[in-house]
Design a protein around this motif. Sequence first.
Motif: not given
Lengths: 97, 311, 398
Positions: B76, B80, C28-31, C57-59, C61, C72, C76, C79-81, C200
């Motif tokens: 998981a 992400g 509009d979050p990244d993830v 434009s979000t991914e 999941v 997740a 994410a 990973a800077g999202a 941002e």
Amino acid sequence: MKKDCEEKKEVPLGGVIHKAGNAHDYVTGGWRKLRPVLDKDKCTNCLICWVMCPDSAVIAEDGKMVGFDLEHCKGCGICAMECPDKVKAITMEEEEA
Amino acid sequence: MATLKELSAREELFSGGHRLCAGCGIPPIMRLLLRSAGAPVVATTATGCLEVGTTIYPYTSWRISWIHSAFENSAATISGIESAYRSLKKKGKIAADKDIKFLALGGDGGTYDIGFQALSGALERGHDFLYVCYDNGAYMNTGIQRSSATPLGSATTTSPAGSAHPGKGQWRKDLTRIVVAHNIPYAAQASPHNWRDLAKKAEKAFNTEGPTFLNVVSPCPLGWYSKPELSIETAKLAVDTCYWPLYEVEDGILKVNYKPREKKPIEEWLKLQGRFKHLFKEENRWLLEETQKRIDSEWERLLEMDGKRVF
Amino acid sequence: MATPLTDKKKQVVLTGNSAVAYAMKQIDPDVCAAYPITPSTAIMEEFSSYYADGKVSTELVTVESEHSAMSACVGAAAAGARVMTATSSQGLALMWEVLYIASGMRLPVVMAVVNRALSAPINIHCDHSDSMGARDSGWIQIYSETVQEAYDNLFQAVRIAEDHRVLTPAMVCLDGFITSHAIENLTLIEDGDVKDFVGEFEPKQSLLDTGHPITMGAMTLPEYYIDFKYEQSKAIRGAKEVVIEVGREFGERFGREYGLMECYRLDDADVAIVVLSSAAGTTKVAVDRLRDQGKKVGLLRPRLYRPFPHEEIASALMGVKAVCVLDRADSMSGFGGPLFTDVRSALYGRDSAPKVIGRIFGLGGRDYKVEDAEAVFDELYNVLETGEAGKLTGYITI
């Protein structure tokens, strides 16, 4: 004397380690009971010992086996065991106390 | 396929100085894996030996970006990270030509058992990542408790060899088959003794788009009660006895990668490991026979499927 | 899906869930990683529609459990999202383990929590047992009284959580069904203004910065663990000032200012109720009725619950003589509900502090009516008259 908590040491945000691979600075050679010894004359530089070493402690340079990193070698003996039967260039010897 | 000479010229991304046991089977697997990616790797590791042994603060063995979150969520977590990568790339916050490989790692406890659901979910969703399970057949980090990957009859601290119950009473879960049933593009079993096969599979998996999976047998001197110097030999015997067949399923086609010229009796593998010592007592011999029979039948099944479409 | 019916003043009619989903669309979050659970399901359903129609434009999941949802989110965010999710009840309970990981790693995930009771017995209606169970998880908790507030709080939560002085995840709580499914009038903010306000996300470190590889989530032994926790504790306590700053800026821009709490007719009150979220609305009606009868009653509704603004809440209550703290969650076998123990200990040791009693109410969606609030005020007057707190803790609405 009462310690002033507000003066406590700075630690990195979220417990992150920024020095990638700094475990290299940690010595595990002291775990060793047996030390690998290389017979350069017998070694064919097949690098089987290098690829099988769990402690990244077989030093390969320019495709040649040049020795052991005894700071990290834990003396497991895999290198000696995996050295091909026809070669047997590595022996395990007692560490001196 | 790179030679060892070529592989040795690549950067060592997994440093020595970790606290994994002498003779542990995990590091050779990791060292080969990271060398086979061909691009920067971002990895996550489930709680377990590998995680604890490599990242005792303030030290880390990893020369790649790495995160540990919890025990059951390796798949998981990578979902992400990989989603963030796709999102940020789409938004131009990451250069369009930047390639990153995503790697999730876990032991058999974190993969077969507690992380099973997260793994299945991530495979189904089709994230672009490689999951590698280092299967040492028990919860070694917490002191050798049985997992669903533990072999039949094995003595662990929660399946001790007693007079009423001679070790674990169940056959191991065949996780690779279950993973294959997710119809993912690539799944394989490998062993650290066969570095060429392992490196090839890792390279293939990293370069396949979508979810891929490697199940790698990982000898554990501590939990197998085996000699540290024999770890690689033990892995080899696991393969030569067909306890751990080397095979892959690529786009639905199963291929057995190694067929021993002479299939060795399972006893040869078992006798190297103290966890099976009690099986050699007269009253437990039926378990040895049971084990051999089951291995034979599973190997037969695998050979029948060799070269065939399995999904 | 409720469609915003825009008029000239941007007034629309939306349910709480729709307003939250709309706010998420605007952010509009990244993830966004989420799993459906009543009563927050509609948030993710509507957000999924925005995703399906390409309006974000979000991914997205769509994970297989809430545990994986939060996992997740952690991945994410590491990973800077910019990462958002929503949940309720059992879902939040299942996330529990990972909540601490998100906050300990200082990842500014923002989550809408639509408050619902915990099993057993299973119940889908409102109480605060879910988020109260997470009150010590190191997440900022903001409780919303109305649909408008839930909508407004979400934008502010993003700013607060991501502030480099804070870098701590935040929950925006709203009451299940009462607010999540109630249709209310609210004023929307223009998309461009939302973008300007939230800005941002600038992560301080990211796993995807592969040129600077980092190790996150290392094993820390006694030599270090408490130092990290100390830093984390300092950061979340510091979030209070940021909540005030962001609330003020929000007020200046959009005309609705939010502080740490709402004090309703409290200034000269003799007795007061302290209660979170939608029950404050009901209580206000009772306050007005009793004020009409000449009784000096008031209300304090904490908006920020974690970090707990103990000084401000204590100060605001110092002029009051008797207070009842209403908890929509029981701290089973503890000394009263969680808000009660927090408020009471905030007042403890202050000279001439009010007498404080606590009552558990409304569990599993049991109605809390104006009459219930009036009965509480009656009891408080009894405390005033007798000078005795009497029964310190107990249940009402049973």
